[in-house]
Design an enzyme around this catalytic site. Structure first.
Site, PDB file in Angstrom:
ATOM      1  N   LYS A  91      -8.892  21.236  55.089  1.00 16.09           N
ATOM      2  CA  LYS A  91      -8.133  22.127  54.309  1.00 16.09           C
ATOM      3  C   LYS A  91      -6.603  22.175  54.724  1.00 16.09           C
ATOM      4  O   LYS A  91      -5.728  22.347  54.081  1.00 16.09           O
ATOM      5  CB  LYS A  91      -8.756  23.480  54.034  1.00 16.09           C
ATOM      6  CG  LYS A  91     -10.017  23.256  53.264  1.00 16.09           C
ATOM      7  CD  LYS A  91     -10.466  24.890  52.875  1.00 16.09           C
ATOM      8  CE  LYS A  91     -11.753  24.803  52.469  1.00 16.09           C
ATOM      9  NZ  LYS A  91     -12.477  26.254  52.138  1.00 16.09           N
ATOM     10  N   ASN A 114      -8.055  23.134  49.028  1.00 12.05           N
ATOM     11  CA  ASN A 114      -9.360  22.638  48.914  1.00 12.05           C
ATOM     12  C   ASN A 114      -9.637  21.869  47.656  1.00 12.05           C
ATOM     13  O   ASN A 114     -10.677  21.396  47.487  1.00 12.05           O
ATOM     14  CB  ASN A 114     -10.381  23.699  48.886  1.00 12.05           C
ATOM     15  CG  ASN A 114     -10.340  24.480  47.567  1.00 12.05           C
ATOM     16  OD1 ASN A 114      -9.372  24.540  46.643  1.00 12.05           O
ATOM     17  ND2 ASN A 114     -11.326  25.331  47.093  1.00 12.05           N
ATOM     18  N   ASP A 129     -10.297  28.650  46.340  1.00 12.63           N
ATOM     19  CA  ASP A 129     -11.067  29.663  47.075  1.00 12.63           C
ATOM     20  C   ASP A 129     -10.824  31.133  46.917  1.00 12.63           C
ATOM     21  O   ASP A 129     -11.510  31.924  46.466  1.00 12.63           O
ATOM     22  CB  ASP A 129     -10.751  29.549  48.749  1.00 12.63           C
ATOM     23  CG  ASP A 129     -11.656  28.247  49.105  1.00 12.63           C
ATOM     24  OD1 ASP A 129     -12.589  27.855  48.532  1.00 12.63           O
ATOM     25  OD2 ASP A 129     -11.352  27.949  50.194  1.00 12.63           O
ATOM     26  N   GLY A 156      -9.466  34.070  59.748  1.00 14.66           N
ATOM     27  CA  GLY A 156      -9.600  32.541  60.024  1.00 14.66           C
ATOM     28  C   GLY A 156      -9.199  31.903  58.361  1.00 14.66           C
ATOM     29  O   GLY A 156      -8.595  32.881  57.477  1.00 14.66           O
ATOM     30  N   TYR A 249     -23.327  32.626  52.353  1.00 16.47           N
ATOM     31  CA  TYR A 249     -24.410  32.413  51.408  1.00 16.47           C
ATOM     32  C   TYR A 249     -25.783  32.138  51.976  1.00 16.47           C
ATOM     33  O   TYR A 249     -26.647  32.039  51.280  1.00 16.47           O
ATOM     34  CB  TYR A 249     -23.975  31.766  50.254  1.00 16.47           C
ATOM     35  CG  TYR A 249     -23.508  30.409  50.302  1.00 16.47           C
ATOM     36  CD1 TYR A 249     -22.204  30.417  50.386  1.00 16.47           C
ATOM     37  CD2 TYR A 249     -24.144  29.325  50.679  1.00 16.47           C
ATOM     38  CE1 TYR A 249     -21.463  29.141  50.443  1.00 16.47           C
ATOM     39  CE2 TYR A 249     -23.514  28.137  50.730  1.00 16.47           C
ATOM     40  CZ  TYR A 249     -22.136  28.104  50.739  1.00 16.47           C
ATOM     41  OH  TYR A 249     -21.521  26.843  51.160  1.00 16.47           O
TER      42      TYR A 249
END
Ligand code: NDP
Length: 305
Positions: A91, A114, A129, A156, A249
């Site tokens: 990315k 992305n 995102d 990050g 997730y």
């Protein structure tokens, strides 16, 4: 070509779907466990059921090492892939690639892309995102970022897109916690010129006394990926948040989400973010509506298999 396989750069050298449909792909390292091929191919099958144009659209997965990204982008362009998703570690690398000829202005402050779309001169870059996060918060927790006090954990790549989205959507304040001060300071320096609202940082072991109650707490750290990980922050010492969203997730319930639920707080994991960032990417490539529900069900089922 098999849309469930994992391909490599050497497969790409000889890649051909002669006269057939439209190809899309995700590139990453590692990539084997990506849910994107299942999610996108299910969406394409649904679109094809009412619109024959999509019958031969397929989404593939490529394991690409960071040093091979320039060659991969050249080959994928020459072979006319319509669109690409990029995941770790591509990315950030792609932003400075000469093969990326335009970057969506909304993605520039993030310093990461992305989603790529084929253009005659190269690739156009986007970052979906932040959109995915905002839609995930709306869908799972009915919480818009507009007007929200946000406590964001992490500094990050994921935190960077989340922070820029919070500021672009008009949050009321943004407080960022990260265990490593140097990384936190670098993120704050990047955000300061974009922010017109109170913006500050702290380490999770030194909470400021005046954090806002009723904030939206968003975890963008990797703490929680492993069962043995520590909590990224102790909820006991925070003023009670309004809701907790964990970008992780898998596992579906991190210790942070379990702690939030035990306090009776609304809480959700990052599956909705994953689905909505993918849906936005697909809309960029097709220019039309996307069956988000199908993508969500497919991703959820793939996770529980
Ligand atoms: P990065 O490696 O860029 O950043 C990791 C962050 O997590 C850093 O802030 C790091 O802090 C922090 N961290 C790592 N381990 C710990 C720990 N044990 N305790 C506290 N903090 C820790 O990763 P990304 O930003 O790309 O991803 C972060 C998370 O977000 C991942 O879990 C990823 O799966 C998830 N994600 C989910 C998405 C979705 O669609 N749902 C999309 C993108 C990411 P430090 O600076 O101190 O090292």
């Amino acid at each position: 070509m098999d849309a469930t396989a994992t391909y490599t750069l050497s497969d790409l050298e000889t890649w051909s779907r002669p006269g057939v449909g439209v190809s899309l792909a995700v590139l990453g390292h590692p990539i084997r466990h990506s849910l994107s091929p299942a999610m996108h191919n299910a969406a394409l099958a649904t679109l094809a059921a009412t619109e024959p144009t999509y019958t031969d659209w397929r989404y593939f997965r490529f394991e690409v090492h960071p040093e091979d990204l320039p060659r991969a982008l050249d080959l994928l362009h020459a072979k006319r892939f319509r669109g690409l998703n990029l995941t770790v570690p591509h990315k950030v690398l792609a932003v400075s690639s000469p093969r990326v000829v335009a970057i969506d202005p909304a993605a520039r402050p993030i310093g990461a892309i992305n989603t790529l779309r084929w253009h005659p001169d190269g690739w156009e870059g986007f970052n979906t995102d932040g959109y995915g996060l905002a839609e995930g918060l709306r869908q799972d927790l009915s919480k818009p970022l507009l007007g929200a006090h946000v406590i964001l954990l992490g500094a990050g790549g994921a935190a960077r897109s989340a922070a820029v989205e919070c500021l672009q959507q008009g949050c009321a304040s943004l407080s960022i916690a990260n265990r490593t001060s140097a990384n936190l300071d670098a993120l704050l320096a990047l955000l300061a010129p974009l922010s017109t609202v109170p913006l500050r940082g702290f380490t999770p072991d030194a909470l400021p006394p005046d954090l806002p109650p009723g904030a939206l707490l968003i975890n963008a750290t990797s703490a929680g990926l492993k069962a043995t990980d520590p909590l990224p922050i102790s909820l006991k010492h925070l003023p009670p948040p309004r809701a907790v969203y964990d970008m992780i997730y898998n596992p579906p319930e991190t210790p942070l989400l379990a702690a939030a639920r035990s306090l009776g707080l609304p809480a959700a994991n990052g599956l909705s973010m994953l689905v909505h960032q993918g849906a936005r990417a697909l809309a960029i490539w097709t220019g039309g509506p996307v069956p988000v529900d199908v993508m969500h069900t497919t991703a959820k089922n793939a996770l529980t298999r």
